[in-house]
Enzyme design. Sequence first.
Site, PDB file in Angstrom:
ATOM      1  N   GLU A   1       0.805  -1.217   0.000  1.00  0.00           N
ATOM      2  CA  GLU A   1       0.000   0.000   0.000  1.00  0.00           C
ATOM      3  C   GLU A   1       0.843   1.274   0.000  1.00  0.00           C
ATOM      4  O   GLU A   1       0.299   2.371   0.086  1.00  0.00           O
ATOM      5  CB  GLU A   1      -0.951  -0.004   1.208  1.00  0.00           C
ATOM      6  CG  GLU A   1      -2.010  -1.076   1.108  1.00  0.00           C
ATOM      7  CD  GLU A   1      -2.961  -1.111   2.290  1.00  0.00           C
ATOM      8  OE1 GLU A   1      -2.594  -0.633   3.392  1.00  0.00           O
ATOM      9  OE2 GLU A   1      -4.084  -1.619   2.109  1.00  0.00           O
TER      10      GLU A   1
ATOM     11  N   GLU B   1     -10.274  -4.822   9.101  1.00  0.00           N
ATOM     12  CA  GLU B   1      -9.211  -3.820   9.076  1.00  0.00           C
ATOM     13  C   GLU B   1      -8.182  -4.157   8.001  1.00  0.00           C
ATOM     14  O   GLU B   1      -7.765  -3.278   7.251  1.00  0.00           O
ATOM     15  CB  GLU B   1      -8.536  -3.737  10.445  1.00  0.00           C
ATOM     16  CG  GLU B   1      -7.375  -2.774  10.521  1.00  0.00           C
ATOM     17  CD  GLU B   1      -7.768  -1.307  10.371  1.00  0.00           C
ATOM     18  OE1 GLU B   1      -6.888  -0.509   9.996  1.00  0.00           O
ATOM     19  OE2 GLU B   1      -8.936  -0.949  10.611  1.00  0.00           O
TER      20      GLU B   1
ATOM     21  N   VAL C   1      -3.034 -11.392   1.330  1.00  0.00           N
ATOM     22  CA  VAL C   1      -2.562 -12.676   0.831  1.00  0.00           C
ATOM     23  C   VAL C   1      -1.249 -12.398   0.113  1.00  0.00           C
ATOM     24  O   VAL C   1      -1.159 -11.450  -0.683  1.00  0.00           O
ATOM     25  CB  VAL C   1      -3.582 -13.332  -0.128  1.00  0.00           C
ATOM     26  CG1 VAL C   1      -3.022 -14.605  -0.737  1.00  0.00           C
ATOM     27  CG2 VAL C   1      -4.901 -13.612   0.595  1.00  0.00           C
TER      28      VAL C   1
ATOM     29  N   GLY D   1      -4.894 -14.963  -6.588  1.00  0.00           N
ATOM     30  CA  GLY D   1      -5.535 -15.528  -7.774  1.00  0.00           C
ATOM     31  C   GLY D   1      -5.934 -16.978  -7.621  1.00  0.00           C
ATOM     32  O   GLY D   1      -6.450 -17.582  -8.562  1.00  0.00           O
TER      33      GLY D   1
ATOM     34  N   GLY E   1      -8.004 -17.961  -5.025  1.00  0.00           N
ATOM     35  CA  GLY E   1      -9.267 -18.003  -4.298  1.00  0.00           C
ATOM     36  C   GLY E   1      -9.133 -17.879  -2.791  1.00  0.00           C
ATOM     37  O   GLY E   1     -10.131 -17.964  -2.077  1.00  0.00           O
TER      38      GLY E   1
ATOM     39  N   GLY F   1      -8.223 -15.221  -0.861  1.00  0.00           N
ATOM     40  CA  GLY F   1      -8.850 -14.005  -0.350  1.00  0.00           C
ATOM     41  C   GLY F   1     -10.361 -14.139  -0.307  1.00  0.00           C
ATOM     42  O   GLY F   1     -11.011 -13.729   0.664  1.00  0.00           O
TER      43      GLY F   1
ATOM     44  N   TYR G   1     -13.429  -7.002  -4.980  1.00  0.00           N
ATOM     45  CA  TYR G   1     -14.525  -6.786  -4.028  1.00  0.00           C
ATOM     46  C   TYR G   1     -15.866  -6.613  -4.740  1.00  0.00           C
ATOM     47  O   TYR G   1     -16.879  -7.152  -4.304  1.00  0.00           O
ATOM     48  CB  TYR G   1     -14.241  -5.576  -3.143  1.00  0.00           C
ATOM     49  CG  TYR G   1     -13.037  -5.743  -2.235  1.00  0.00           C
ATOM     50  CD1 TYR G   1     -12.778  -6.957  -1.590  1.00  0.00           C
ATOM     51  CD2 TYR G   1     -12.160  -4.704  -2.030  1.00  0.00           C
ATOM     52  CE1 TYR G   1     -11.680  -7.108  -0.762  1.00  0.00           C
ATOM     53  CE2 TYR G   1     -11.050  -4.846  -1.194  1.00  0.00           C
ATOM     54  CZ  TYR G   1     -10.822  -6.050  -0.568  1.00  0.00           C
ATOM     55  OH  TYR G   1      -9.739  -6.188   0.254  1.00  0.00           O
TER      56      TYR G   1
END
Length: 168
Positions: free
Chosen positions: A36, A92, A96, A102, A104, A106, A140
């Site tokens: 991030e 929060e 992964v 990729g 699955g 998450g 999402y």
Amino acid sequence: MKKFIDTKLEGFKLRYADESDTALILDFIKELAIYEKMLDQVVATEEGLRNSLFCKKAAEVIIGEYEGKPVGFALFFHNFSTFLGQAGLYLEDLYVKPEMRGKGMGKIMLAFLAGLALERNCGRLEWWVLDWNEPSIRFYKKLGAVPMDEWTVYRVTGDNLKVLGEKF
């Protein structure tokens, strides 16, 4: 001995973190912060996490393991919606490892949290995502998550938190 929760993905299991996972949790937090572009903001310590997660029980953590190796985590806690009159689960962090994305994992972790929210009679599961994080946003939305574009997050931290708190 750690108790594992089987998933529909062969070799992938979930488990609740315990105190012995504190260093691992901090490592995952730092890996997420690197992704991030926010590593400079991580001031968490093992001692602080241990106290918050396992003494005060301020939040919970699940660890995802693939073939016996930790590959991801989710840190979450209860919040409350006055409009619903119910508790919710707030996610929060969900992380992964890049090499495991990729597959699955998450989605399985989010589905587990959704099931946990239902089991605990929560009215919703929610989280934030950075505006620039298009891969996560697509992921999402594909799961049925809806962005709350009409809301702006405000935060008071550091010296401003101290100043505000001293006004009481």
